[in-house]
Design an enzyme around this catalytic site. Structure first.
Site, PDB file in Angstrom:
ATOM      1  N   HIS A   1       0.823  -1.204   0.000  1.00  0.00           N
ATOM      2  CA  HIS A   1       0.000   0.000   0.000  1.00  0.00           C
ATOM      3  C   HIS A   1       0.859   1.258   0.000  1.00  0.00           C
ATOM      4  O   HIS A   1       0.547   2.245  -0.675  1.00  0.00           O
ATOM      5  CB  HIS A   1      -0.920  -0.022   1.222  1.00  0.00           C
ATOM      6  CG  HIS A   1      -1.700   1.222   1.416  1.00  0.00           C
ATOM      7  ND1 HIS A   1      -1.632   1.969   2.572  1.00  0.00           N
ATOM      8  CD2 HIS A   1      -2.562   1.887   0.607  1.00  0.00           C
ATOM      9  CE1 HIS A   1      -2.412   3.021   2.464  1.00  0.00           C
ATOM     10  NE2 HIS A   1      -2.986   3.000   1.279  1.00  0.00           N
TER      11      HIS A   1
ATOM     12  N   GLU B   1       2.022   1.868  -3.446  1.00  0.00           N
ATOM     13  CA  GLU B   1       0.916   2.424  -4.248  1.00  0.00           C
ATOM     14  C   GLU B   1       0.901   3.950  -4.163  1.00  0.00           C
ATOM     15  O   GLU B   1       0.754   4.647  -5.173  1.00  0.00           O
ATOM     16  CB  GLU B   1      -0.415   1.850  -3.773  1.00  0.00           C
ATOM     17  CG  GLU B   1      -1.640   2.449  -4.462  1.00  0.00           C
ATOM     18  CD  GLU B   1      -2.858   2.484  -3.570  1.00  0.00           C
ATOM     19  OE1 GLU B   1      -3.519   3.540  -3.500  1.00  0.00           O
ATOM     20  OE2 GLU B   1      -3.160   1.449  -2.934  1.00  0.00           O
ATOM     21  N   HIS B   2       1.071   4.481  -2.975  1.00  0.00           N
ATOM     22  CA  HIS B   2       1.126   5.938  -2.800  1.00  0.00           C
ATOM     23  C   HIS B   2       2.353   6.533  -3.497  1.00  0.00           C
ATOM     24  O   HIS B   2       2.268   7.562  -4.172  1.00  0.00           O
ATOM     25  CB  HIS B   2       1.177   6.279  -1.310  1.00  0.00           C
ATOM     26  CG  HIS B   2      -0.144   6.227  -0.633  1.00  0.00           C
ATOM     27  ND1 HIS B   2      -0.722   7.328  -0.046  1.00  0.00           N
ATOM     28  CD2 HIS B   2      -1.025   5.216  -0.447  1.00  0.00           C
ATOM     29  CE1 HIS B   2      -1.885   6.987   0.483  1.00  0.00           C
ATOM     30  NE2 HIS B   2      -2.090   5.705   0.257  1.00  0.00           N
TER      31      HIS B   2
ATOM     32  N   GLU C   1      -3.664   7.919   7.375  1.00  0.00           N
ATOM     33  CA  GLU C   1      -4.770   7.165   6.771  1.00  0.00           C
ATOM     34  C   GLU C   1      -5.192   6.013   7.675  1.00  0.00           C
ATOM     35  O   GLU C   1      -6.384   5.760   7.867  1.00  0.00           O
ATOM     36  CB  GLU C   1      -4.340   6.629   5.407  1.00  0.00           C
ATOM     37  CG  GLU C   1      -5.430   5.917   4.645  1.00  0.00           C
ATOM     38  CD  GLU C   1      -4.987   5.460   3.266  1.00  0.00           C
ATOM     39  OE1 GLU C   1      -5.630   4.547   2.717  1.00  0.00           O
ATOM     40  OE2 GLU C   1      -3.990   6.007   2.733  1.00  0.00           O
TER      41      GLU C   1
END
Length: 450
Positions: A68, A71-72, A148
């Protein structure tokens, strides 16, 4: 809001409706890139998706959250695209883009006018191997993913409880680790962690290109050959091998209290088989079983038994199953009690409904209604080209084939009441389950007897 209790959080936008496309073309480039082209000429629009066969379940132990995190970081630029310019360029073309990470895959997509497809491939191919990361990029984005997690998980007792239950469900398999990562591990991720992960797994021989919309397959192939074809594959990248889950021999139970809980609930999940290439029949039976038990808030078996009548015990019930995973999945139910019903009484009532179902079998009228609804859902799904692209991408990165995706609706229709009852007998075993209670700390204490 209640749906958050039923399905794992996907970090991004994801559709999983079953669908069958009539005009699907496939090809594979010499460097290993698989491609699927879905034609839909009703509007001059195209969805371009790049799926990588790498998700949180493939992360090195101790590096949870790296899929993840990367991904950012994929939006931080290359030699030709400045940090932040990727999405700005898509927006300038009148399109939109995003990305999402799950246990078995990471995907990036853009939706633009058809004549912008070549530009999308140019940029996506550029960042497949050309990502540039500075320490400042990593420091900034690491703080973003921690925030997040704080917003999505740490501030939500249901999400925290979901993490604990999933960790109890999967003692050995990495599906027990949250996609977003454990906080203490995500905080320690470094630039080298991200680059090592990226250089190994972001490669054409570990990716699936899906293009859906107003396109010509031959033109898409020519563009793919021009932009993706020159990219070198990762040498020696074999099949994904993960540790397996040992047999579960006893029920696991969790009880969590939190003053922020708005609605208490009882939830139970059972280990269940996933959809497998060429062998989707068990998953199809479980799909129908979930619909029968809790797929509809008024007509399902749990709803009729517990939410209505003279003495309702629940204000909400549901059953869930999603077999689209590379490895073993889970089947479960959730129930929220009425104000005067304890979680112990509600759990006992749910068990009573399940016992009656196993004894009495499938109601033919309800079964026929669900089969019609599944067929209708499949037909309606053909109208959504974005959903079709996601169906194929998620399936191909979860171990299925194009043929499996196209066969799925007919396999669902071939399920019999006997198949459903056998699936229930195989899966609804308390020794194979994790049962959880979530409530406020001031709830009356009730002793559970087994």
């Amino acid at each position: 809001m209640l749906r958050k209790l039923l399905i794992p959080i996907v970090l991004g936008v994801l559709s999983v409706s079953p669908a069958l496309a009539d005009k699907v073309t496939t090809f594979t480039l010499p460097n290993g890139l698989e491609a699927v082209v879905i034609e839909d000429h009703r509007a001059p629009v195209v969805t371009h998706m790049m799926w990588y066969k790498i998700g949180s379940a493939d992360e090195p132990r101790g590096k949870s959250g790296i899929a993840h995190f990367l991904e950012h970081l994929m939006f931080k630029g290359t030699k030709t695209v400045a940090p932040g310019a990727f999405s700005a360029t898509v927006e300038a073309q009148g399109g939109d883009d995003n990305a999402f990470t799950y246990y078995d895959y990471t995907a990036y997509f853009q939706r633009v006018a058809t004549d912008r497809l070549d530009l999308m491939m140019t940029m996506e191919a550029d960042r497949m191997r050309g990502l540039i990361l500075s320490e400042d990029n990593v420091t900034t984005e690491r703080a973003v993913i921690i925030e997040e997690r704080a917003q999505r998980t740490d501030s939500d007792p249901s999400a925290l409880f979901g993490e604990q239950r999933r960790a109890a469900q999967y003692l050995n398999h990495p599906y027990g680790t949250p996609v977003i990562g454990w906080k203490h591990e995500a905080e320690a991720l470094t630039r080298e962690d991200a680059l090592s992960f990226y250089r190994t797994y972001y490669a054409p021989n570990n990716a699936v290109l899906v293009v859906a919309g107003d396109v010509n397959p031959d033109e898409v192939r020519a563009m793919a050959e021009a932009h993706y074809g020159p990219i070198a594959p990762t040498p020696g990248l074999g099949e994904r091998h993960r540790v397996t889950e040992p047999p579960q021999l006893a029920e696991r139970r969790l009880a969590m209290t939190d003053p922020r809980v708005a609605q208490p609930y009882v939830i139970r999940s059972y280990l269940a088989p996933e959809r497998n290439a060429g062998a989707q029949e068990k998953a199809a039976a479980l799909t129908v079983l979930a619909e029968l038990l809790g797929g509809n808030s008024t007509t399902s078996l749990l709803a009729r038994a517990l939410q209505f009548g003279d003495a309702p015990k629940a204000i909400y019930t549901s059953a869930y199953y999603d077999g689209l995973s590379l490895d073993i999945s889970d089947f479960g139910f959730v129930a929220i009690p009425t104000p005067d019903t304890s979680l112990a009484d509600l759990e006992a009532a749910v068990d009573g409904v399940l016992a009656d179902f196993l004894k009495n079998g499938v109601d033919q009228t309800a079964f026929d209604r669900i089969k019609r609804q599944l067929r209708a859902d499949e037909i309606y799904a053909r109208d959504n080209v974005d959903g079709l692209a996601r169906d194929y991408g998620s399936a191909l990165t979860s171990g299925l084939t194009v043929a499996d995706v196209q066969a799925w609706p007919d396999i669902l229709q071939a399920v019999t009441p006997e198949d459903v009852l056998q699936a229930a007998r195989d899966v609804l075993n308390r020794n194979n389950a994790v049962t959880g209670w979530l409530e406020r700390p001031d709830a009356p204490k009730v002793e559970v007897t087994q």
